[in-house]
Design a protein around this motif. Structure first.
Motif, PDB file in Angstrom:
ATOM      1  N   GLU A  12       0.897  -1.326   0.005  1.00 47.00           N
ATOM      2  CA  GLU A  12       0.035   0.173  -0.065  1.00 47.00           C
ATOM      3  C   GLU A  12       0.909   1.283  -0.024  1.00 47.00           C
ATOM      4  N   ALA A  13       1.931   1.261   0.784  1.00 50.12           N
ATOM      5  CA  ALA A  13       2.796   2.339   0.781  1.00 50.12           C
ATOM      6  C   ALA A  13       3.424   2.517  -0.602  1.00 50.12           C
ATOM      7  N   VAL A  14       3.941   1.738  -1.218  1.00 48.43           N
ATOM      8  CA  VAL A  14       4.512   1.596  -2.508  1.00 48.43           C
ATOM      9  C   VAL A  14       3.485   2.127  -3.655  1.00 48.43           C
ATOM     10  N   ILE A  15       2.375   1.709  -3.661  1.00 48.85           N
ATOM     11  CA  ILE A  15       1.287   2.327  -4.594  1.00 48.85           C
ATOM     12  C   ILE A  15       1.051   3.764  -4.136  1.00 48.85           C
ATOM     13  N   ASN A  16       0.914   4.055  -2.929  1.00 45.99           N
ATOM     14  CA  ASN A  16       0.682   5.550  -2.224  1.00 45.99           C
ATOM     15  C   ASN A  16       1.751   6.294  -2.943  1.00 45.99           C
ATOM     16  N   ASP A  17       2.956   5.885  -2.802  1.00 48.73           N
ATOM     17  CA  ASP A  17       4.253   6.673  -3.121  1.00 48.73           C
ATOM     18  C   ASP A  17       4.455   6.796  -4.833  1.00 48.73           C
ATOM     19  N   VAL A  18       3.874   5.818  -5.335  1.00 47.78           N
ATOM     20  CA  VAL A  18       3.864   5.988  -7.005  1.00 47.78           C
ATOM     21  C   VAL A  18       2.724   6.936  -7.495  1.00 47.78           C
ATOM     22  N   ILE A  19       1.435   7.031  -6.961  1.00 48.23           N
ATOM     23  CA  ILE A  19       0.409   7.941  -6.941  1.00 48.23           C
ATOM     24  C   ILE A  19       1.170   9.279  -6.820  1.00 48.23           C
ATOM     25  N   ASN A  20       1.706   9.456  -5.635  1.00 50.18           N
ATOM     26  CA  ASN A  20       2.065  10.843  -5.221  1.00 50.18           C
ATOM     27  C   ASN A  20       3.127  11.234  -6.246  1.00 50.18           C
ATOM     28  N   PHE A  21       4.062  10.304  -6.653  1.00 54.22           N
ATOM     29  CA  PHE A  21       5.130  10.785  -7.597  1.00 54.22           C
ATOM     30  C   PHE A  21       4.460  11.064  -9.042  1.00 54.22           C
ATOM     31  N   VAL A  22       3.666  10.347  -9.484  1.00 51.60           N
ATOM     32  CA  VAL A  22       3.036  10.866 -10.698  1.00 51.60           C
ATOM     33  C   VAL A  22       2.091  11.851 -10.685  1.00 51.60           C
ATOM     34  N   PHE A  23       1.488  12.136  -9.463  1.00 51.59           N
ATOM     35  CA  PHE A  23       0.862  13.486  -9.334  1.00 51.59           C
ATOM     36  C   PHE A  23       1.377  14.655  -9.455  1.00 51.59           C
ATOM     37  N   TYR A  24       2.731  14.595  -8.462  1.00 53.29           N
ATOM     38  CA  TYR A  24       3.357  15.759  -8.459  1.00 53.29           C
ATOM     39  C   TYR A  24       4.216  16.264  -9.722  1.00 53.29           C
TER      40      TYR A  24
END
Length: 108
Positions: free
Chosen positions: A36-48
């Motif tokens: 879950e933390a990996v997915i959240n980090d990927v989503i945040n990276f793409v978002f920023y």
């Protein structure tokens, strides 16, 4: 002569870890402890990254508008760039919102 020196250095680089001069340690670059933390980090990276590219798209569109000088095709290109930039912004914002909604529904 150069080939011999090159291959000697190359062989030396491969023999250093075998000789046991040090322990090779690989650290987790994501600092994530769960999937879950990996997915959240990927989503945040793409978002920023996307949020950083939105102003660039608007500036490029404005450049096309200002340099059009009455050229209908260039004005059309500027409108397309602006439209797709704003569409991308909407998709970014909706994706972030949907991720939050699904996390709330699934109690994650």
């Amino acid at each position: 002569m150069r080939k011999i020196i090159f291959f000697a250095l190359l062989a030396g680089l491969f023999l250093i870890p075998i000789a046991g001069f040090g322990v090779i340690r690989l650290n987790n670059p994501l600092n994530a402890t769960s999937f879950e933390a990996v997915i959240n980090d990927v989503i945040n990276f793409v978002f920023y990254i996307g949020m950083a590219l939105v102003p660039l798209g608007i500036v490029v569109s404005a450049f096309y508008f200002f340099t059009a000088a009455g050229d209908v095709q260039q004005v059309g290109n500027a409108k397309k760039i602006l439209f797709y930039t704003l569409l991308g912004l909407a998709i970014l914002l909706l994706s972030k919102a949907l991720a939050s909604i699904f996390k709330g529904i699934l109690h994650i």
